[in-house]
Design an enzyme around this catalytic site. Structure first.
Site, short mmCIF file in Angstrom:
data_model
loop_
_atom_site.label_atom_id
_atom_site.label_comp_id
_atom_site.label_asym_id
_atom_site.label_seq_id
_atom_site.Cartn_x
_atom_site.Cartn_y
_atom_site.Cartn_z
N PRO A 193 -19.00 -6.70 2.09
CA PRO A 193 -19.64 -7.92 2.60
C PRO A 193 -19.84 -8.94 1.48
CG PRO A 193 -21.16 -6.03 2.72
CD PRO A 193 -19.85 -5.50 2.21
N GLY A 209 -24.48 -9.29 -3.17
CA GLY A 209 -24.75 -8.52 -4.39
C GLY A 209 -23.89 -7.29 -4.57
N GLY A 263 -20.59 -7.32 -5.28
CA GLY A 263 -19.43 -7.56 -6.15
C GLY A 263 -18.16 -7.91 -5.41
N ALA A 284 -15.80 -10.40 -7.39
CA ALA A 284 -15.17 -9.76 -8.56
C ALA A 284 -14.07 -8.80 -8.12
CB ALA A 284 -16.22 -9.02 -9.38
N ALA A 285 -14.33 -8.03 -7.05
CA ALA A 285 -13.31 -7.09 -6.57
C ALA A 285 -12.07 -7.84 -6.10
CB ALA A 285 -13.88 -6.23 -5.44
N ASP A 339 -19.42 -7.35 -13.23
CA ASP A 339 -18.78 -7.05 -11.94
C ASP A 339 -17.28 -6.84 -12.10
OD1 ASP A 339 -21.32 -7.64 -11.07
OD2 ASP A 339 -20.70 -8.97 -9.45
O1 PMV Z 1 -22.51 -10.21 -8.39
P1 PMV Z 1 -23.95 -10.25 -8.06
O2 PMV Z 1 -24.34 -11.32 -7.15
O3 PMV Z 1 -24.33 -8.91 -7.62
O4 PMV Z 1 -24.79 -10.54 -9.41
C1 PMV Z 1 -24.37 -10.12 -10.65
C2 PMV Z 1 -25.50 -9.72 -11.51
C3 PMV Z 1 -26.20 -10.79 -12.34
O5 PMV Z 1 -26.76 -10.08 -13.44
C4 PMV Z 1 -27.32 -11.41 -11.54
C5 PMV Z 1 -25.28 -11.89 -12.84
C6 PMV Z 1 -24.24 -11.44 -13.86
O6 PMV Z 1 -23.22 -12.14 -13.99
O7 PMV Z 1 -24.46 -10.44 -14.56
#
Ligand code: PMV
Length: 304
Positions: free
Chosen positions: A82, A86, A88, A91-92, A133
């Protein structure tokens, strides 16, 4: 054609503080994003079903430019992760896109280049990501991440936890900015919180190796308090944390940027299904397996 997939993640301890140089502990989870890259003659990079900037097209464009690739690419994303909660997802997607593109152009995945391209891709969603991430999406497993030393895998024995989606999407970049403002307004206080967060991560590493679920739960609760203090919790998160604890979890905290998004909770493994049932009436809840495999190529060329 090449396709690659990469896992989503949960940050177990240390989100936000990691942006300011602290260690964070992270694990890949068993939800994946898949990106397909098809060579075209259009001299452009297009993405099925999307317009504008996207982590997949940014990562692929970065590589095409860097490697002097003259043809075009058509990308297609399919993802179980989703978005904006939070776990990732961007990034994936960026890592899977970079891997598919790299493999199509060079026939191999070169990790330093993959990480560079994926970081560019993730910037579309996060502005100034710490890199945690993309590292865990690339290498998988579980590990400690610091900005100065990158990702180091750890021997972790925690296998499963609960992920509860509060249903409230949010923007990571906005929450990272909020913490930066806190750090500038109250530098002394912020230094103390950083120190405490580092201590929690150190203790957590010991408990994750056993695993000592009860201690892990306590450490998660304390980590959640620190995140609340720097202003990244929310009404929804606090409610879900409370419900988890009332249902018998040892501890719960937001994961990722906060402000909404997902909460994670640790509980005895034979209690997890019960909690999923209880909270599942109001929220989307899953029992997640940790330490999933990192990026992998999913297919071979059409015409080898
Ligand atoms: O990718 P998210 O939205 O889960 O957030 C990453 C974690 C943070 O520490 C808030 C940001 C980062 O780049 O490390």
């Amino acid at each position: 054609m090449r396709a690659a997939s990469a896992p989503g993640k949960v940050i177990l301890f240390g989100e936000h503080f990691v942006v300011h140089g602290n260690p964070a502990i992270v694990s890949a989870i068993d939800l994946r994003a898949r990106v397909e890259a098809v060579e075209t003659d259009e001299e452009a990079i297009s993405l099925e079903g999307f317009t504008g900037d996207n982590p997949a097209s940014s990562a692929a464009s970065y590589l095409a430019k860097k490697l002097g690739y003259r043809k075009g690419l058509r990308l297609k994303i399919s993802s179980q992760i989703p978005q904006s909660v939070g776990l990732g997802s961007s990034a994936a997607i960026a890592v899977a896109s970079a891997a598919a593109t790299l493999h199509l152009i060079k026939g191999v995945i070169e990790y330093p280049l993959l990480l560079e391209a994926a970081y560019e891709g993730e910037r579309v969603a996060h502005y100034t990501p710490s890199g945690i991430d993309t590292s865990v999406a690339a290498f998988g497993g579980a590990g400690v991440y610091t900005r100065s030393e990158g990702y180091r895998k750890i021997d972790m024995r925690l296998e499963e936890l609960l992920i509860i989606n509060t249903g409230k999407p949010r923007k990571t970049g906005d929450l990272v900015r909020r913490v930066r403002e806190f750090s500038e307004a109250q530098p002394e206080r912020f230094r103390e919180l950083l120190e405490e967060a580092a201590g929690i991560a150190e203790e957590a590493l010991k408990s994750l190796r056993k695993p000592d679920l009860e201690t892990l739960g306590k450490l998660m609760n304390r980590n959640q308090e620190l995140l609340r203090l720097v202003g990244v919790s929310s009404r929804e998160i606090e409610e879900v944390v409370r419900l988890c604890l009332n249902s018998g979890a040892y501890g719960a905290k937001l994961t990722g940027a906060g402000g909404g998004g997902c909460v994670i909770a640790v509980a005895d493994y034979d209690r997890i299904d019960e909690i999923v049932k209880e909270l599942g009436e109001r929220f989307s809840v899953m029992r997640a397996r940790l330490m999933a495999e990192g990026v992998r190529i999913e297919s071979q060329p059409d015409n080898p």
